[in-house]
Scaffold this active site. Structure first.
Site, PDB file in Angstrom:
ATOM      1  CG  ASN A   9     -12.381   6.488  -1.461  1.00  0.00           C
ATOM      2  OD1 ASN A   9     -12.406   6.051  -0.293  1.00  0.00           O
ATOM      3  ND2 ASN A   9     -13.171   7.473  -1.883  1.00  0.00           N
ATOM      4  CD1 TRP A  10      -9.912   0.276  -0.655  1.00  0.00           C
ATOM      5  CD2 TRP A  10      -9.713  -0.695   1.354  1.00  0.00           C
ATOM      6  NE1 TRP A  10      -8.823  -0.551  -0.705  1.00  0.00           N
ATOM      7  CE2 TRP A  10      -8.672  -1.164   0.521  1.00  0.00           C
ATOM      8  CE3 TRP A  10      -9.779  -1.173   2.664  1.00  0.00           C
ATOM      9  CZ2 TRP A  10      -7.717  -2.074   0.954  1.00  0.00           C
ATOM     10  CZ3 TRP A  10      -8.828  -2.086   3.114  1.00  0.00           C
ATOM     11  CH2 TRP A  10      -7.808  -2.535   2.252  1.00  0.00           C
ATOM     12  CG  HIS A  95     -15.023  11.522  -2.156  1.00  0.00           C
ATOM     13  ND1 HIS A  95     -16.369  11.285  -2.334  1.00  0.00           N
ATOM     14  CD2 HIS A  95     -14.375  10.632  -2.953  1.00  0.00           C
ATOM     15  CE1 HIS A  95     -16.513  10.292  -3.205  1.00  0.00           C
ATOM     16  NE2 HIS A  95     -15.323   9.884  -3.597  1.00  0.00           N
ATOM     17  CD  GLU A  97     -18.992   8.755  -1.885  1.00  0.00           C
ATOM     18  OE1 GLU A  97     -18.232   8.307  -1.006  1.00  0.00           O
ATOM     19  OE2 GLU A  97     -19.141   8.199  -2.999  1.00  0.00           O
ATOM     20  CB  SER A 212     -17.962   3.904 -13.081  1.00  0.00           C
ATOM     21  OG  SER A 212     -19.056   4.161 -12.224  1.00  0.00           O
ATOM     22  N   GLY A 233     -13.210   3.519  -6.546  1.00  0.00           N
ATOM     23  CA  GLY A 233     -14.053   3.093  -5.434  1.00  0.00           C
ATOM     24  C   GLY A 233     -14.336   1.606  -5.533  1.00  0.00           C
ATOM     25  N   GLY A 234     -15.468   1.262  -6.135  1.00  0.00           N
ATOM     26  CA  GLY A 234     -15.939  -0.124  -6.192  1.00  0.00           C
ATOM     27  C   GLY A 234     -14.885  -1.121  -6.650  1.00  0.00           C
TER      28      GLY A 234
HETATM   29  P1  13P Z   1     -16.445   4.297  -8.018  1.00  0.00           P
HETATM   30  O1  13P Z   1     -15.169   3.817  -8.614  1.00  0.00           O
HETATM   31  O2  13P Z   1     -17.133   3.251  -7.175  1.00  0.00           O
HETATM   32  O3  13P Z   1     -17.347   4.929  -9.028  1.00  0.00           O
HETATM   33  O4  13P Z   1     -16.055   5.457  -6.963  1.00  0.00           O
HETATM   34  C1  13P Z   1     -15.234   6.494  -7.359  1.00  0.00           C
HETATM   35  C2  13P Z   1     -14.884   7.295  -6.167  1.00  0.00           C
HETATM   36  O5  13P Z   1     -15.714   7.965  -5.593  1.00  0.00           O
HETATM   37  C3  13P Z   1     -13.492   7.227  -5.700  1.00  0.00           C
HETATM   38  O6  13P Z   1     -13.223   8.210  -4.759  1.00  0.00           O
END
Ligand code: 13P
Length: 256
Positions: A9-10, A95, A97, A212, A233-234
């Protein structure tokens, strides 16, 4: 048997130049092996170009959001049919967010989930508790509540073409990863909730972990019996990091 799904997930990151390098490095570095699938979910403006970049590879394409509406006067929205036309196989819904920053309710998440499936796209349903909720002992109530909202709106059969991602909010972007045991415990509860309705579906659905996840912790998480991949994500923004997680899945093999 459940394959692993390793999904990037960019979020709102990237540019034409960086995406080009990232995707070609991922394509070139896909580990050998079976029983896993790679997915990238770039921001909307890049879907077309990345669709062509991954078209002859083993990498699938997904979007990060979708409108719950089919078409019409919804300025700034993108329908599931449009995503399908661009080659998206998956779309992330719910998500944290989007729930926290954009105020999406579980009802709206359910409507998006249904809209995606109607267009032939597999929704990746995100669920997860905040730190306050975990500390208050409400993890199960929150996560199962988010799952039940979809069960109520779409029915258990809809999970035949869906993926679930458990993403504890306190682990997202913080560098603090849930321990394999903490994640497994919630994944098990999610699967057991589905067992109540349909044990075959509960057995076959992929439940991803997100928060993470990195090359260094992927093997431990993916070794858990109910963790079927990652929503990353990251670490999905650097080819080496993403491929290290893919390599962990290739080594782990399928879940029976
Ligand atoms: P991180 O891997 O940056 O913690 O993000 C996870 C995420 O929200 C994937 O949707």
């Amino acid at each position: 048997m459940r394959d692993f799904l390793i999904a990037g997930n960019w979020k709102m990151n990237g540019s034409n130049a960086t995406n080009d390098v990232l995707v070609s490095n991922i394509v070139d570095g896909i580990p050998n092996g079976e029983g896993f699938k790679l997915l990238v979910c770039p921001p909307f403006p890049y879907l077309i170009s990345i669709a062509s970049q991954v078209s002859n590879s083993a990498i699938s394409l997904g979007a990060q959001n979708v409108s719950e509406h089919e078409s019409g006067a919804f300025t700034g929205e993108t329908s599931a049919a449009m995503l399908k036309e661009l080659g998206c196989e998956y779309v992330i819904v719910g998500h944290s967010e989007r729930r926290a920053i954009f105020g999406e309710t579980s009802e709206q998440v359910a409507a998006k989930y249904i809209a995606a499936q109607k267009a032939g796209i597999t929704p990746i349903l995100c669920v997860g508790e905040t730190l306050e909720e975990r500390e208050a002992g409400a993890t199960e109530e929150v996560v199962i509540g988010q799952l039940d909202a979809i069960l109520d709106a779409a029915g258990v059969d809809s999970f035949a073409s869906a993926v679930i991602a458990y993403e504890p909010v306190w682990a997202i972007g913080t560098g603090v990863t849930a321990t394999p045991g903490q994640a497994q415990d919630v994944h098990r509860r999610i699967r057991m909730r589905l067992v109540k309705h349909n044990s075959d579906l509960a057995d076959s659905i992929q439940i991803l972990y997100g928060g993470s996840m990195k090359g260094e912790n992927a093997s431990g998480l993916l070794a858990m019996p109910d963790i079927d991949g990652g929503l990353i994500g990251g670490a999905s923004l650097k080819a080496d990091d993403f491929l290290a997680i893919a390599a962990a899945a290739a080594v782990a093999g399928q879940k029976s």
